[in-house]
Motif scaffolding. Sequence first.
Motif, short mmCIF file in Angstrom:
data_model
loop_
_atom_site.label_atom_id
_atom_site.label_comp_id
_atom_site.label_asym_id
_atom_site.label_seq_id
_atom_site.Cartn_x
_atom_site.Cartn_y
_atom_site.Cartn_z
N ASN A 82 26.21 12.96 53.01
CA ASN A 82 27.18 12.80 54.04
C ASN A 82 26.47 11.53 55.07
N GLU A 83 27.70 11.28 55.37
CA GLU A 83 27.15 10.00 56.71
C GLU A 83 25.16 9.17 56.27
N SER A 84 25.57 8.35 55.34
CA SER A 84 24.10 7.93 54.82
C SER A 84 23.79 5.92 55.54
N PHE A 85 24.87 5.82 56.10
CA PHE A 85 25.05 4.69 55.78
C PHE A 85 26.03 4.18 57.40
N ASP A 86 25.53 3.21 57.79
CA ASP A 86 25.55 2.41 58.87
C ASP A 86 27.37 2.22 58.76
N SER A 87 27.52 1.27 57.58
CA SER A 87 28.10 0.01 57.64
C SER A 87 28.88 0.05 55.91
N SER A 88 29.40 0.00 55.63
CA SER A 88 29.87 -0.23 54.46
C SER A 88 30.83 -1.11 53.80
#
Length: 303
Positions: free
Chosen positions: A113-119
């Motif tokens: 969960n919540e691994s990336f700043d943007s996608s």
Amino acid sequence: MRKRTDLSKWGADEAEKYAAAKHGPDGARFLDPHLYALMSRNRLEGTDFADLGTGAAPWAYHALMQGADHVAGFDLSPSMLQQARKRLGNDSGFLPRNAELIEADVAHMPCNNESFDSSASVNVGCNLPPSTFAAHFREAFRITKPGGNFTVAAPISLLTTFTGDDEVEDVQTQIDRAWEIKEGNVKEVIGQVRGVLRATFILDPKSGKPILVTEENSDLVENGDPILRIIPGLVVDNNFHTIQEYREEALRAGWNIRALIDECFRNEQERADHNLSEENPENRLGPEYVGNPPFLLMDLKKE
């Protein structure tokens, strides 16, 4: 043509052709400029970026060039990941230390969960059946940090036959003539159509012959149904999804819609000006691009 529950895996030849075609002349006009704006250095520099359905990785590569600290590209197709490795790696095929490519279903992402700043998801939803389509919005939400962005691009106006600037012979007539010669070779038959940049087909349940889908016979296709699409450079398996579906699933997953972008020519003069500016006749666009946006872009944020 795939069944409604199937996931699309690209063959090596299709993957290579898709990588070469990019988004076509209409994508260059109506899609790419907005994608560059939504995935600018201001948004990507110093971030962890996830590219869902990375394909040949043009946007993963773009993120690296915009200063992303780390980029992860996810795709279900090994053939597409081979193209992505060519794009991101050097001549030896080794990826940069801050880039990784992962074979994965966008409905079941192998990350916390919540691994990336943007996608981002660029022309991915059109490959997904209904259950996967909804789950891919949820998974993007799950792996993106609060305050992060999700950029979504998708083909729309699927009932419109988009052409180049030359006069085009009736599409179904072209199909019928090709079917008499190559009955059973569905993609090859559709590939014989000339002058068309984008169009949607289903298969006749009795004969298997491709049938062009338009506003007039739109009752032949429902949301999520498998379809075949002419896109610049090749014929591909897709699923039928409307702009309403994209919006509803984004909201249902928890995303805040900051902007919806669906650009087209507003009038015939805009189209004429565009075509006059294009030296290559293959890049000129037909009258269907007046009033019919070929793409949807969604700027989503996780609040």
